[in-house]
Design a protein around this motif. Structure first.
Motif, mmCIF file in Angstrom:
data_model
loop_
_atom_site.group_PDB
_atom_site.id
_atom_site.type_symbol
_atom_site.label_atom_id
_atom_site.label_comp_id
_atom_site.label_asym_id
_atom_site.label_seq_id
_atom_site.Cartn_x
_atom_site.Cartn_y
_atom_site.Cartn_z
ATOM 1 N N VAL A 127 22.383 -82.883 -0.928
ATOM 2 C CA VAL A 127 21.676 -83.753 0.004
ATOM 3 C C VAL A 127 21.599 -83.015 1.339
ATOM 4 O O VAL A 127 22.606 -82.492 1.817
ATOM 5 N N VAL A 128 20.407 -82.973 1.929
ATOM 6 C CA VAL A 128 20.201 -82.240 3.173
ATOM 7 C C VAL A 128 19.428 -83.111 4.154
ATOM 8 O O VAL A 128 18.502 -83.829 3.767
ATOM 9 N N ARG A 129 19.805 -83.013 5.424
ATOM 10 C CA ARG A 129 19.101 -83.702 6.513
ATOM 11 C C ARG A 129 18.361 -82.666 7.333
ATOM 12 O O ARG A 129 18.954 -81.676 7.778
ATOM 13 N N LEU A 130 17.069 -82.837 7.518
ATOM 14 C CA LEU A 130 16.262 -81.986 8.381
ATOM 15 C C LEU A 130 15.796 -82.815 9.571
ATOM 16 O O LEU A 130 15.636 -84.033 9.450
ATOM 17 N N THR A 131 15.573 -82.157 10.696
ATOM 18 C CA THR A 131 15.087 -82.873 11.870
ATOM 19 C C THR A 131 13.739 -82.317 12.307
ATOM 20 O O THR A 131 13.411 -81.152 12.047
ATOM 21 N N ASP A 132 12.973 -83.148 12.962
ATOM 22 C CA ASP A 132 11.633 -82.807 13.410
ATOM 23 C C ASP A 132 11.643 -81.531 14.254
ATOM 24 O O ASP A 132 12.428 -81.394 15.185
ATOM 25 N N GLY A 133 10.781 -80.591 13.879
ATOM 26 C CA GLY A 133 10.630 -79.364 14.649
ATOM 27 C C GLY A 133 11.485 -78.195 14.186
ATOM 28 O O GLY A 133 11.299 -77.074 14.671
ATOM 29 N N MET A 134 12.430 -78.425 13.273
ATOM 30 C CA MET A 134 13.250 -77.309 12.775
ATOM 31 C C MET A 134 12.342 -76.244 12.171
ATOM 32 O O MET A 134 11.427 -76.565 11.424
ATOM 33 N N GLN A 135 12.627 -74.986 12.494
ATOM 34 C CA GLN A 135 11.905 -73.857 11.906
ATOM 35 C C GLN A 135 12.736 -73.340 10.741
ATOM 36 O O GLN A 135 13.883 -72.938 10.943
ATOM 37 N N THR A 136 12.163 -73.366 9.537
ATOM 38 C CA THR A 136 12.907 -72.979 8.346
ATOM 39 C C THR A 136 12.137 -71.936 7.540
ATOM 40 O O THR A 136 10.918 -71.838 7.645
ATOM 41 N N THR A 137 12.890 -71.196 6.739
ATOM 42 C CA THR A 137 12.312 -70.302 5.744
ATOM 43 C C THR A 137 12.955 -70.647 4.417
ATOM 44 O O THR A 137 14.184 -70.607 4.282
ATOM 45 N N TRP A 138 12.136 -71.023 3.459
ATOM 46 C CA TRP A 138 12.597 -71.432 2.131
ATOM 47 C C TRP A 138 12.393 -70.275 1.161
ATOM 48 O O TRP A 138 11.272 -69.786 1.002
ATOM 49 N N THR A 139 13.466 -69.862 0.506
ATOM 50 C CA THR A 139 13.381 -68.866 -0.554
ATOM 51 C C THR A 139 13.743 -69.574 -1.850
ATOM 52 O O THR A 139 14.904 -69.921 -2.082
ATOM 53 N N ILE A 140 12.729 -69.820 -2.655
ATOM 54 C CA ILE A 140 12.901 -70.553 -3.908
ATOM 55 C C ILE A 140 13.133 -69.533 -5.022
ATOM 56 O O ILE A 140 12.281 -68.674 -5.264
ATOM 57 N N THR A 141 14.285 -69.641 -5.679
ATOM 58 C CA THR A 141 14.610 -68.713 -6.763
ATOM 59 C C THR A 141 14.396 -69.341 -8.136
ATOM 60 O O THR A 141 14.330 -68.634 -9.135
#
Length: 118
Positions: A95-109
């Motif tokens: 379970v993950v909480r993200l907040t508005d405006g966070m800059q993320t990079t997703w690496t899907i394996t």
């Protein structure tokens, strides 16, 4: 424009793993590696929040997040948070909480499917 019909029916289970999700190519300026695709299906609303299924195929892409809580139901990925140069690995049950405006990079394996509330 008419809102799509809710896929959730009160009191009735829905197999989140079986919900059809139509994928589209990500914008070229978001893709870091590979040719990932992504898509989502809205399941229902809860007050002002949307509940849905989101899925992304193998590859790496950047995103600017909205306020969201999600639960991974299948697949594996690492998420890099630019603000504090930190990376977390997620898989089924996380379970993950993200907040508005966070800059993320997703690496899907392994194609990632999550249930989100935003």
């Amino acid at each position: 424009m008419t809102e799509p019909a809710a896929l959730l029916t009160p009191g009735t289970p829905l197999a989140a793993s079986a919900v059809p999700v139509a994928h589209e190519a990500l914008a070229a300026d978001e893709v870091v590696e590979g040719t990932p695709t992504a898509g989502y299906a809205v399941l229902d609303t809860l007050g002002d929040s949307e509940i849905g299924v989101w899925e992304m195929s193998v590859g790496t892409a950047t995103d600017t997040e909205v306020d969201e809580v999600f639960v991974v139901i299948s697949g594996r990925a690492s998420i890099h948070y630019a603000a504090d140069d930190r990376t977390v690995v997620v898989g089924p049950g996380d379970v993950v909480r993200l907040t508005d405006g966070m800059q993320t990079t997703w690496t899907i394996t392994e194609t990632l499917r999550k249930i989100y509330i935003s």
